[in-house]
Design an enzyme around this catalytic site. Structure first.
Site, PDB file in Angstrom:
ATOM      1  N   TYR A 153      62.339  38.975  65.789  1.00  0.00           N
ATOM      2  CA  TYR A 153      63.211  38.401  64.764  1.00  0.00           C
ATOM      3  C   TYR A 153      64.116  39.511  64.250  1.00  0.00           C
ATOM      4  O   TYR A 153      63.645  40.607  63.935  1.00  0.00           O
ATOM      5  CB  TYR A 153      62.365  37.832  63.625  1.00  0.00           C
ATOM      6  CG  TYR A 153      63.167  37.296  62.455  1.00  0.00           C
ATOM      7  CD1 TYR A 153      63.198  37.964  61.231  1.00  0.00           C
ATOM      8  CD2 TYR A 153      63.904  36.110  62.555  1.00  0.00           C
ATOM      9  CE1 TYR A 153      63.922  37.477  60.153  1.00  0.00           C
ATOM     10  CE2 TYR A 153      64.634  35.616  61.478  1.00  0.00           C
ATOM     11  CZ  TYR A 153      64.640  36.303  60.281  1.00  0.00           C
ATOM     12  OH  TYR A 153      65.364  35.818  59.215  1.00  0.00           O
ATOM     13  N   ASP A 207      66.143  47.684  66.461  1.00  0.00           N
ATOM     14  CA  ASP A 207      66.101  47.058  65.139  1.00  0.00           C
ATOM     15  C   ASP A 207      64.895  47.648  64.396  1.00  0.00           C
ATOM     16  O   ASP A 207      63.766  47.223  64.600  1.00  0.00           O
ATOM     17  CB  ASP A 207      65.976  45.547  65.275  1.00  0.00           C
ATOM     18  CG  ASP A 207      65.849  44.880  63.910  1.00  0.00           C
ATOM     19  OD1 ASP A 207      65.857  43.631  63.864  1.00  0.00           O
ATOM     20  OD2 ASP A 207      65.704  45.592  62.897  1.00  0.00           O
ATOM     21  N   LYS A 215      65.124  47.190  54.206  1.00  0.00           N
ATOM     22  CA  LYS A 215      63.828  47.254  53.524  1.00  0.00           C
ATOM     23  C   LYS A 215      63.573  48.587  52.825  1.00  0.00           C
ATOM     24  O   LYS A 215      64.082  48.847  51.752  1.00  0.00           O
ATOM     25  CB  LYS A 215      62.709  46.922  54.523  1.00  0.00           C
ATOM     26  CG  LYS A 215      62.822  45.480  55.081  1.00  0.00           C
ATOM     27  CD  LYS A 215      61.735  45.178  56.075  1.00  0.00           C
ATOM     28  CE  LYS A 215      61.973  43.867  56.791  1.00  0.00           C
ATOM     29  NZ  LYS A 215      61.471  42.696  56.082  1.00  0.00           N
TER      30      LYS A 215
HETATM   31  P1  KE4 Z   1      66.677  40.568  56.044  1.00  0.00           P
HETATM   32  O1  KE4 Z   1      67.979  39.859  56.340  1.00  0.00           O
HETATM   33  O2  KE4 Z   1      65.560  39.585  55.719  1.00  0.00           O
HETATM   34  O3  KE4 Z   1      66.817  41.695  55.028  1.00  0.00           O
HETATM   35  O4  KE4 Z   1      66.223  41.345  57.390  1.00  0.00           O
HETATM   36  C1  KE4 Z   1      66.095  40.594  58.578  1.00  0.00           C
HETATM   37  C2  KE4 Z   1      65.193  41.339  59.535  1.00  0.00           C
HETATM   38  C3  KE4 Z   1      65.762  42.042  60.583  1.00  0.00           C
HETATM   39  N1  KE4 Z   1      64.999  42.730  61.454  1.00  0.00           N
HETATM   40  C4  KE4 Z   1      63.651  42.768  61.322  1.00  0.00           C
HETATM   41  C5  KE4 Z   1      62.842  43.545  62.320  1.00  0.00           C
HETATM   42  C6  KE4 Z   1      63.016  42.079  60.255  1.00  0.00           C
HETATM   43  O5  KE4 Z   1      61.665  42.131  60.139  1.00  0.00           O
HETATM   44  C7  KE4 Z   1      63.798  41.348  59.343  1.00  0.00           C
HETATM   45  C8  KE4 Z   1      63.185  40.562  58.202  1.00  0.00           C
HETATM   46  N2  KE4 Z   1      61.763  40.501  58.177  1.00  0.00           N
HETATM   47  C9  KE4 Z   1      61.180  39.365  57.529  1.00  0.00           C
HETATM   48  C10 KE4 Z   1      59.659  39.518  57.625  1.00  0.00           C
HETATM   49  N3  KE4 Z   1      59.170  39.190  58.892  1.00  0.00           N
HETATM   50  C11 KE4 Z   1      61.627  39.206  56.118  1.00  0.00           C
HETATM   51  C12 KE4 Z   1      60.835  38.217  55.308  1.00  0.00           C
HETATM   52  C13 KE4 Z   1      61.553  36.920  55.137  1.00  0.00           C
HETATM   53  O6  KE4 Z   1      62.232  36.468  56.080  1.00  0.00           O
HETATM   54  O7  KE4 Z   1      61.404  36.347  54.040  1.00  0.00           O
END
Ligand code: KE4
Length: 434
Positions: free
Chosen positions: A149, A244, A272
């Site tokens: 993801y 990523d 993060k």
């Molecule tokens: P954000 O757009 O949520 O800040 O980041 C997206 C993203 C991109 N790449 C990786 C490897 C990620 O894990 C994420 C976001 N992670 C999720 C948790 N699995 C965020 C939690 C959520 O979606 O509420």
């Protein structure tokens, strides 16, 4: 001793209200606890390794707000830095010395990074990095891995992990077929499949994007030689290799997963941790690629709150704390104690289980394993995971509400927290049918 009965009356009321106000009652799907067949608890406050819900229940938590609070919630040094910065204003829409300082810290930490652009989320970071790779190569196709993801940009919601996997949304509605058609996918850890794809599209793939250690299918570790093989193939075919590291960056080491595995990607996405819990993202990499980004070059990307002074302040302090001697050794020691303990207890109580861990991110899967890719992960007993999650929640342990997420350790956790968690796990797993 009177043990307080676990009750979540106020959370229940707030959730009923929330579902009337916001889709699913949440602002990000995984928070709804849907895949564990439960209702979320509403959080009142957090400090260190603990969170309290609105009904006064305290939890030892292993979500770290999905990664950012690696130095502990409401870390006193981070709070003090923010309190000192706040009176100067919250956003200027203009450059600040804080961005210079944060960019230099990222460049100093990650050898493959020569230049950085800050944005406000991981999604923005990966979306922009892919646009940059397309601009740099003049190609249109991208290659991602099943179960990985990378945020919710249209082109990436193809066989994604995390909330998409959790909610069984293999390809979200609303993503144009034409967009998805340019996204190729391969099984994680399958170098031969990747080689076949490159043979089929030798000069059409702009970028290969990967979670160097997967967190969004549960934790999945790259097999020996896999990342090296991707580096060789992407160099051979002129494809931009994007790591990523939104989740792994500054978590798996101060130089991220790429430092642990000794691989240098062309572009790196971050998020993060570098915002210390405030909205942030970044894409970064080789100068010759990054200088294509406007206004230095023609590839357009912008953002009102990019490089926000408060996010930079919290991020700078967080990285300063992580850079201190012993930080990653402590994360390693605590994570190993918990992950090994959980796996042993699961097996001692008769459950099929396997565990994947790199540094301070790990997952216990309810399957004999091994779990080397998304298909393996999907073979886990999701019903048993839901029972485990619920049982742990009722005993004051707050775990990610999905088998397709990782657990995170922070510097605020103690051995006593780990031992209390293991004791709760033994009670819960002993009571769950094999
Ligand atoms: P954000 O757009 O949520 O800040 O980041 C997206 C993203 C991109 N790449 C990786 C490897 C990620 O894990 C994420 C976001 N992670 C999720 C948790 N699995 C965020 C939690 C959520 O979606 O509420």
């Amino acid at each position: 001793m009177v043990t307080s009965v676990f009750q979540t009356t106020q959370s229940h009321q707030l959730f009923a209200e929330a579902q009337n106000l916001m889709p699913g009652g949440v602002n990000s799907p995984v928070r709804a606890f849907k895949s564990v067949g439960s209702e979320p608890v509403f959080i009142e406050r957090a400090e260190g390794a603990y969170i309290w819900d609105v009904d006064g229940n305290r939890y030892i938590e292993y979500i770290n707000t999905w990664g950012p609070s690696i130095v502990g919630h409401a870390n006193p040094e981070v709070i003090a830095a923010l309190q000192e910065a706040l009176p100067r204003g919250t956003s200027f829409g203009a450059p600040t010395r804080l961005e210079n300082q944060m960019a230099q810290m990222v460049i100093d930490a990650i050898p493959a990074v020569e230049m950085v652009r800050f944005v406000s989320s991981g999604t923005e970071a990966t979306m922009s990095a892919l646009r940059l790779a397309r601009a740099y190569t003049g190609r249109e196709m991208i290659l991602k891995f099943q179960g990985c993801y990378h945020g919710h940009a249209d082109m990436l919601l193809v066989q994604a992990g995390s909330g998409v996997a959790t909610l069984g949304l293999p390809d979200s509605p609303g993503v144009p077929k034409s967009t998805a058609a340019n996204t190729l996918t391969a099984p994680y850890n399958d170098l031969e499949a990747v080689a076949e794809i490159f043979k089929k599209y030798p000069d059409q793939i702009a970028a290969l994007i990967i979670e160097p250690v997967v967190g969004n299918a549960g934790c999945i570790v790259p097999n020996a030689g896999f990342l090296e093989g991707l580096r060789t193939l992407t160099e051979q075919y002129g494809t931009v290799l994007i790591f990523d590291e939104v989740m792994t960056g500054f978590r798996l080491s101060y130089g991220g997963a790429q430092a642990r595995f000794g691989i240098e990607p062309d572009l790196t996405c971050l998020g993060k941790i570098i915002g210390g819990g405030l909205p942030v993202g970044a894409y970064a990499g080789r100068r010759k690629i990054m200088e294509m980004v406007a206004p230095a070059g023609p590839m357009y990307q912008a953002g009102t709150l990019s490089g926000n002074p408060l996010a930079m302040t919290a991020g700078i302090k967080t990285l300063e704390i992580l850079k201190r001697p012993g930080a990653y050794e402590k994360l390693e020691q605590l994570s190993a104690r918990l992950a090994d303990g959980l796996l042993n207890i699961a097996k001692e109580t008769g459950h099929a289980a396997c565990g994947n861990r790199v540094g301070a991110m790990f997952t216990l899967f309810f399957t004999d394993g091994p779990v080397n890719n998304f298909e393996d992960a999907k073979g886990s007993d999701l019903g048993k995971f839901a029972k485990f999650h619920r049982g742990m929640l009722e005993r004051g342990i707050y775990l990610a509400p999905s088998q397709f997420e990782a657990a995170f350790m922070s510097l605020a956790h103690t051995e006593a927290d780990i031992d209390a968690t293991l004791q709760a796990a033994r009670t819960v797993l002993s009571a769950i049918p094999r």
